[in-house]
Write an enzyme that holds these catalytic residues in place. Structure first.
Site, PDB file in Angstrom:
ATOM      1  N   GLY A 134     -14.667  -1.350   7.183  1.00 27.54           N
ATOM      2  CA  GLY A 134     -15.408  -0.447   8.045  1.00 27.54           C
ATOM      3  C   GLY A 134     -16.323  -1.036   9.003  1.00 27.54           C
ATOM      4  O   GLY A 134     -17.184  -1.542   8.617  1.00 27.54           O
TER       5      GLY A 134
ATOM      6  N   GLN B 107       0.991  -1.087  -0.090  1.00 20.32           N
ATOM      7  CA  GLN B 107      -0.065   0.039  -0.009  1.00 20.32           C
ATOM      8  C   GLN B 107       0.857   1.249   0.095  1.00 20.32           C
ATOM      9  O   GLN B 107       1.682   1.399   0.742  1.00 20.32           O
ATOM     10  CB  GLN B 107      -0.904   0.161   1.257  1.00 20.32           C
TER      11      GLN B 107
ATOM     12  N   LYS C  75      -7.857   2.222  -2.263  1.00 19.87           N
ATOM     13  CA  LYS C  75      -8.720   2.292  -1.256  1.00 19.87           C
ATOM     14  C   LYS C  75      -9.188   3.609  -0.894  1.00 19.87           C
ATOM     15  O   LYS C  75      -8.344   4.792  -0.775  1.00 19.87           O
ATOM     16  CB  LYS C  75      -7.877   1.775   0.043  1.00 19.87           C
TER      17      LYS C  75
ATOM     18  N   CYS D 178      -6.650   7.624   4.097  1.00 20.64           N
ATOM     19  CA  CYS D 178      -6.235   7.973   5.268  1.00 20.64           C
ATOM     20  C   CYS D 178      -6.429   9.326   5.719  1.00 20.64           C
ATOM     21  O   CYS D 178      -6.095  10.306   4.983  1.00 20.64           O
ATOM     22  CB  CYS D 178      -4.742   7.656   5.390  1.00 20.64           C
TER      23      CYS D 178
END
Length: 313
Positions: free
Chosen positions: A195, A53, A122, A83
């Site tokens: 989540g 990532q 993401k 993020c």
């Protein structure tokens, strides 16, 4: 998962499933170009399948970092656009990039031109007051047009000012329907949801609507859930989930190799604190391991002592 899913953590988590895809912590592209690549990207081959990532917003830097990651043998390159931390935002990457979908598309296109492995993204469902479905679809439209076929969607928006990263994982409400709608409207894309997922039942409910699930901190604090997920996800009824004690034994050769290489026991043992979560002896295990592992020169005997304490409790 910065500072969480390092190579020691991933080796440990791999013991619970031979097939679940593991992700590195987010690594900044510029750090790879300028820093110690073995330290940043090194891993044990048993971690496969494993995705790298990346964080960044410079298409050229991301393309080069992705190429280096592929050379290291990573199975996927993932761009983090989810993020919400201040440190990440100040570097112009992470969730703030949702507001710049054309730049994200340029980054994805550059990365795809540099590697042959999949390039994935993401993301969140939105940021701040830009959290309507049209905003998310505009992002998906532009980034998928650049060649991204897999989106991992954290089903909360990110609030970029006023909330800590921890609060951003808890305060904005989960809206799973948004990710479900993306899958319905973009059936050719692979949509993975993230989540608030904690149990196999939670994940099975999501599989009715999307293609996959991602677990973060729940897998870290309760790693045993990964074994049960493996059986459910892959229909592998023959897979025997190792017991916590068996996982401890399986960690010994790796841990002793790392200690010989100069690693401290604490760097490895901290990822194992959740091993007995929900089981008798969990508190005794955590206490004995955390108290003993931080001492200079601590060795495998600390882990053995913690295991004895867990069984005694």
């Amino acid at each position: 998962m910065m500072d969480w899913t390092d190579r020691h953590c991933r080796y440990f988590l791999r013991l619970f499933s031979p097939e679940i895809l593991l992700y590195t912590e987010m690594v900044v592209a510029q750090a790879i170009l300028r820093g110690d690549r073995e330290y940043l990207l090194g891993y044990d081959r048993t971690e496969h399948p494993v995705a790298l990532q990346l964080g960044g917003s410079d298409p050229r830097a991301l393309a080069e970092a992705a190429r280096i990651g592929e050379d290291f043998g990573y199975d996927e390159i993932n761009l983090n656009v989810g993020c919400p931390s201040d440190r990440v935002r100040e570097g112009t990457f992470g969730a703030c990039l949702m507001d710049r979908p054309r730049l994200v598309a340029d980054c994805v296109a550059a990365m795809r031109d540099s590697v042959s492995v999949p390039v994935t993204v993401k993301t969140r469902i939105g940021i701040d007051d830009r959290d309507d479905y049209d905003f998310l679809c505009d992002f998906i439209d532009k980034v998928s047009a650049a060649g991204c076929e897999v989106f991992i969607i954290h089903a909360r928006k990110a609030i970029l000012t006023g909330l800590t990263p921890k609060e951003n994982r808890e305060i904005p409400p989960l809206i799973y329907q948004r990710a479900w709608d993306v899958k319905n409207d973009y059936p050719l894309l692979t949509i993975v949801i993230n989540g608030g997922l904690k149990t196999v039942a939670d994940c099975e409910a999501q599989w009715q609507h999307v293609d996959g699930v991602m677990l973060g901190r729940e897998a870290y604090h309760n790693p045993g859930v990964l074994g049960a997920l493996h059986r459910a996800a892959f229909g592998d009824d023959g897979f025997v989930v190792p017991t916590s004690a068996e996982v401890v034994r399986m960690m010994r050769p790796y841990t002793e190799r790392q200690l010989v290489l100069g690693q401290r026991l604490q760097a490895i043992a901290r990822h194992m604190l959740g091993l007995f979560a929900g089981q008798p002896g969990a508190r005794a295990w955590r206490r004995a391991l955390s108290e003993g592992a931080h001492h200079t020169g601590a060795g495998w005997e600390v882990v053995e002592r913690a295991l004895t304490e867990a069984h005694r409790d």
